[in-house]
Design an enzyme around this catalytic site. Structure first.
Site, PDB file in Angstrom:
ATOM      1  CD  GLU A  20      -2.713  -1.165   0.108  1.00  0.00           C
ATOM      2  OE1 GLU A  20      -3.597  -0.226  -0.843  1.00  0.00           O
ATOM      3  OE2 GLU A  20      -3.668  -2.306  -0.196  1.00  0.00           O
ATOM      4  CB  CYS A  55      -0.984   7.259   1.074  1.00  0.00           C
ATOM      5  SG  CYS A  55      -2.765   6.321   1.923  1.00  0.00           S
TER       6      CYS A  55
END
Length: 485
Positions: A253, A287
């Site tokens: 991720e 993110c």
């Protein structure tokens, strides 16, 4: 704060101990510079001890009735609920999270624990037909064994729990390495919660260390079969290559450069609120944050005026103050990098509608526009409070600009016509995208992950079963097979 003196240790095979490395990681409060703790780093030998303890403990843990396993997660959930205020203060102190951010992180962590309770019972085997007479094909879902988890500094408690809890629930053991800037919230605190919840010794281990001490030992070690990494694409690329060379499965991720797209029929006041949250939550250290706000030129002026006005209301300061919206960046390197990025972008010709100042690790918001189409800042991840406002003419140009990045994690489309938004969203090269909402979302049962350089694989829900279990085919011949020789 008691958490930092108590939990700033390695946790290996059920014991809290000091590392034996030759140097210490110093844990600082990023807002006021207070030293919270020092942790002597774990060595390669201690990484080996952690993995060997996990390997030994995993067999009995996997054999434990899943109804008994899930009781651990029920108790862990209650512990977090009972200590919510203490954990909130730890999040504020160690990573500079605001109270709003801490509440958001704790809420999601609890939701993921609730899902882990269900996940313990989720793996299902199958019986499949065979073209061979008398043969029965059974396909079992089994734990992979031991999982290595590497978590980041921005949501350290949540993103450790997010991988650790499902891996454990599915019968695996785990070795967790938190980011060196958040060793307690991302590591020791997670171990303490599960220890008190009754998780057997060795099933979860925490090593606080750095690549400068251990190199690639954490991912090269022969015991773990899966490495779950959350962090930058640069480090993720290295993790992926080492995993591939050692025949390990990597779940990655990674970073993002999300676009929030405002179409000409959007509710502009609502779109402004969503865009400000999407860009500036946790100082932009997310993110999924909307680095780029793409606005149809027909509404650009009105949107931008409202957006700038809203950004100017954000309060920068002490994250412990409930009124604060923008706290410190995680360290001075990040603060300097963001300040330099803004300076270079303006020098290259961008217009600063808001020009934030930097004071220590506090970086006030900046809003930049008038960027050249090939400006480097448009294609990179910005891990700080800087918004880029980019006008477009028509949907095709919006799609082209949104896709002009090596990342593909999240995004959002604002429009008065939901189906128009869906059609546009389907053209954006991203793993997740939201209509009339922010770019920052994570839900326990919905597949989470990115395209392009934003990662490999998915987490959450059924994707957790896929990530942390393996399939084993056992066939049974009830009759007699015929052989050609």
């Amino acid at each position: 704060m008691s958490y930092f003196t108590e939990l700033a240790h390695q946790y290996i095979d059920g014991e809290w101990k000091s590392g034996s490395g030759s140097w210490d990681i110093i844990d600082f409060n990023p807002y006021d510079g207070e030293k919270l703790a020092s942790v002597t780093v774990a060595t390669v030998d201690e990484v080996d001890q952690a993995y060997r303890a996990a390997e030994r403990a995993q067999r009995d843990w996997a054999a434990t009735n899943p109804y008994a396993r899930r009781l651990v997660f029920e108790r862990a959930l209650r512990i977090i609920q009972d200590r919510e205020q203490e954990i909130t203060e730890a999040i504020i102190a160690e990573l500079g999270g605001t109270r709003l951010k801490a509440a958001f992180e704790l809420h999601l962590a609890q939701e993921f624990l609730r899902e882990a309770i269900q996940l313990a019972l989720r793996p299902e085997g199958r019986i499949l037909p065979s073209p061979v007479d008398g043969k029965e094909n059974r396909v079992y879902r089994l734990p992979v064994g031991v999982v290595g988890v590497i978590s980041p500094f921005n949501f350290p408690f949540l993103l450790s729990v997010k991988s650790v809890a499902p891996a454990l629930a599915l019968g695996n053991a785990v070795v967790l390495k938190p980011h060196q800037n958040t060793p307690v919230v991302g590591g020791g605190l997670v171990a303490k919660v599960f220890e008190e919840a009754g998780l057997p010794a060795g099933v979860l281990n925490v090593v606080i260390t750095d690549i400068a001490e251990i190199g690639d030992a954490l991912i090269e070690h022969p015991v773990p079969k899966v490495i779950s990494f959350t962090g930058s694409d640069k480090v993720g690329r290295h993790v992926a290559s080492v995993c591939a060379a050692n025949f390990k499965h990597a779940v990655l991720e990674l970073g993002g450069n999300s676009a929030l797209i405002v179409l000409d029929d959007a509710d502009l006041d609502y779109a402004v609120d969503a865009a400000v949250f999407s860009r500036f939550v946790h100082q932009g250290q997310v993110c999924m944050a909307a680095n780029r706000v793409l606005v149809d030129r027909r509404v650009e002026r009105e949107f931008t005026e409202k957006f700038v006005a809203k950004v100017r209301t954000l309060k920068v300061g002490d994250p412990a103050d409930p009124e604060t919206h923008i706290g410190p960046l995680i360290n001075s390197s990040q603060a300097e990098a963001i300040s330099t990025l803004v300076e270079q972008t303006v020098e290259a010709g961008a217009t600063a509608l808001v020009r934030g100042t930097t004071e220590g690790n506090l970086v006030a918001p900046s809003v930049l526009t008038g960027l050249a189409a090939d400006a480097p800042v448009l294609s990179q991840e910005i891990f700080g409070p800087v918004a880029l406002v980019v006008p477009f003419d028509g949907e095709d140009e919006a799609v082209r600009i949104a896709n002009d990045t090596p990342y593909g994690l999240s995004g959002a489309v604002h429009t008065g016509d939901v189906e128009r938004g869906v059609r546009l969203a389907q053209r954006i090269e991203t793993g997740m995208i939201h209509i009339n909402d922010s770019t920052v979302h994570d839900e326990p049962i919905v597949a989470f992950g990115g395209e392009k350089q934003s990662g490999l694989g998915r987490l959450n829900g059924e994707s957790m079963v896929e990530a942390f279990t393996t399939q084993k085919w056992i066939s049974i011949q009830h009759g007699r097979s015929g052989f050609p020789f």
